[in-house]
Scaffold this motif. Structure first.
Motif, PDB file in Angstrom:
ATOM      1  N   MET A  93       0.811  -1.216   0.000  1.00 16.31           N
ATOM      2  CA  MET A  93       0.000   0.000   0.000  1.00 16.31           C
ATOM      3  C   MET A  93       0.849   1.273   0.000  1.00 16.31           C
ATOM      4  SD  MET A  93      -3.180  -0.862  -0.101  1.00 16.31           S
ATOM      5  CE  MET A  93      -4.073   0.555   0.515  1.00 16.31           C
ATOM      6  N   ILE A  94       2.148   1.153   0.262  1.00 18.89           N
ATOM      7  CA  ILE A  94       3.005   2.336   0.274  1.00 18.89           C
ATOM      8  C   ILE A  94       3.154   2.842  -1.163  1.00 18.89           C
ATOM      9  CG2 ILE A  94       5.292   3.271   0.802  1.00 18.89           C
ATOM     10  CD1 ILE A  94       5.582   0.958   2.862  1.00 18.89           C
ATOM     11  N   PRO A  95       2.789   4.097  -1.418  1.00 20.98           N
ATOM     12  CA  PRO A  95       2.965   4.642  -2.770  1.00 20.98           C
ATOM     13  C   PRO A  95       4.452   4.747  -3.112  1.00 20.98           C
ATOM     14  CG  PRO A  95       1.538   6.059  -1.443  1.00 20.98           C
ATOM     15  CD  PRO A  95       2.135   5.047  -0.525  1.00 20.98           C
ATOM     16  N   ILE A  96       4.760   4.389  -4.337  1.00 25.15           N
ATOM     17  CA  ILE A  96       6.140   4.448  -4.818  1.00 25.15           C
ATOM     18  C   ILE A  96       6.181   5.284  -6.084  1.00 25.15           C
ATOM     19  CG2 ILE A  96       8.110   3.125  -5.686  1.00 25.15           C
ATOM     20  CD1 ILE A  96       7.063   0.748  -4.037  1.00 25.15           C
ATOM     21  N   VAL A  97       7.070   6.270  -6.076  1.00 27.85           N
ATOM     22  CA  VAL A  97       7.307   7.091  -7.254  1.00 27.85           C
ATOM     23  C   VAL A  97       8.703   6.753  -7.757  1.00 27.85           C
ATOM     24  CG1 VAL A  97       7.600   9.444  -8.127  1.00 27.85           C
ATOM     25  CG2 VAL A  97       5.804   8.949  -6.437  1.00 27.85           C
ATOM     26  N   VAL A  98       8.783   6.250  -8.976  1.00 24.67           N
ATOM     27  CA  VAL A  98      10.084   6.014  -9.590  1.00 24.67           C
ATOM     28  C   VAL A  98      10.619   7.372 -10.013  1.00 24.67           C
ATOM     29  CG1 VAL A  98      11.240   5.094 -11.638  1.00 24.67           C
ATOM     30  CG2 VAL A  98       9.701   3.635 -10.329  1.00 24.67           C
ATOM     31  N   LEU A  99      11.828   7.648  -9.583  1.00 22.34           N
ATOM     32  CA  LEU A  99      12.519   8.897  -9.913  1.00 22.34           C
ATOM     33  C   LEU A  99      13.879   8.489 -10.444  1.00 22.34           C
ATOM     34  CD1 LEU A  99      12.259  11.964  -9.774  1.00 22.34           C
ATOM     35  CD2 LEU A  99      13.170  11.867  -7.459  1.00 22.34           C
ATOM     36  N   THR A 100      14.030   8.523 -11.763  1.00 23.84           N
ATOM     37  CA  THR A 100      15.193   7.913 -12.394  1.00 23.84           C
ATOM     38  C   THR A 100      15.659   8.723 -13.595  1.00 23.84           C
ATOM     39  OG1 THR A 100      16.011   5.812 -13.313  1.00 23.84           O
ATOM     40  CG2 THR A 100      13.760   6.436 -13.868  1.00 23.84           C
TER      41      THR A 100
END
Length: 149
Positions: A93-100
């Motif tokens: 449930m933890i939101p994950i934003v890929v920042l790459t």
């Protein structure tokens, strides 16, 4: 709307020390009050999330409300860590934003298929990074209702 800014920890997983410093400075520039934690690779990210090793103290290392995840890291890359997180019923449930730095269509498709919340390519200038982090934090902490983890 309530103001969850004070209580939501941002966990940043990035192997590049300069990128970590720039992200921290960009968030400070936006006067973000959220606590920040940093990890340097996917293995350490998973240790943090499972409360293992040096991360056993949940007072000091609480579960994050948002993860900013680099894809290209040593030991366990962001793709592998993302897959593990989204398969874990206690973490998914933890939101994950890929920042790459990746702009590869294959990475975009694969990470969304694995359950990432957003995919963002890192800006090349600090000014653009500050602007991007303002937009990102406004969205995640002012507009979106996040689950309590």
């Amino acid at each position: 709307m309530n103001n969850p800014k004070k209580s939501i920890l941002i966990l940043i997983a990035d192997d590049d020390a300069e990128d970590r410093m720039l992200l921290k400075e960009a968030l400070e520039e936006n006067r973000l009050k959220n606590a920040l934690q940093f990890v340097e690779n996917g293995e350490v990210l998973m240790d943090y999330l499972h409360g293992e090793g040096q991360y056993q103290d949940r007072e000091k290392f609480p579960l994050p409300g948002l993860i900013l995840l680099d894809l290209n890291m040593p030991k366990k890359d962001g793709r592998e860590a993302l897959k593990e997180i989204k398969e874990d019923p206690h973490l998914r449930m933890i939101p994950i934003v890929v920042l790459t730095t990746s702009k590869a269509e294959e990475d975009i498709i694969k990470t969304y298929d694995l359950g990432v919340s957003s995919f963002i390519t890192k800006p090349v200038t600090f000014v653009a990074l500050v602007d991007m982090m303002k937009t990102l934090t406004d969205y995640w902490f002012e507009l979106v209702e996040l689950p309590k983890v």
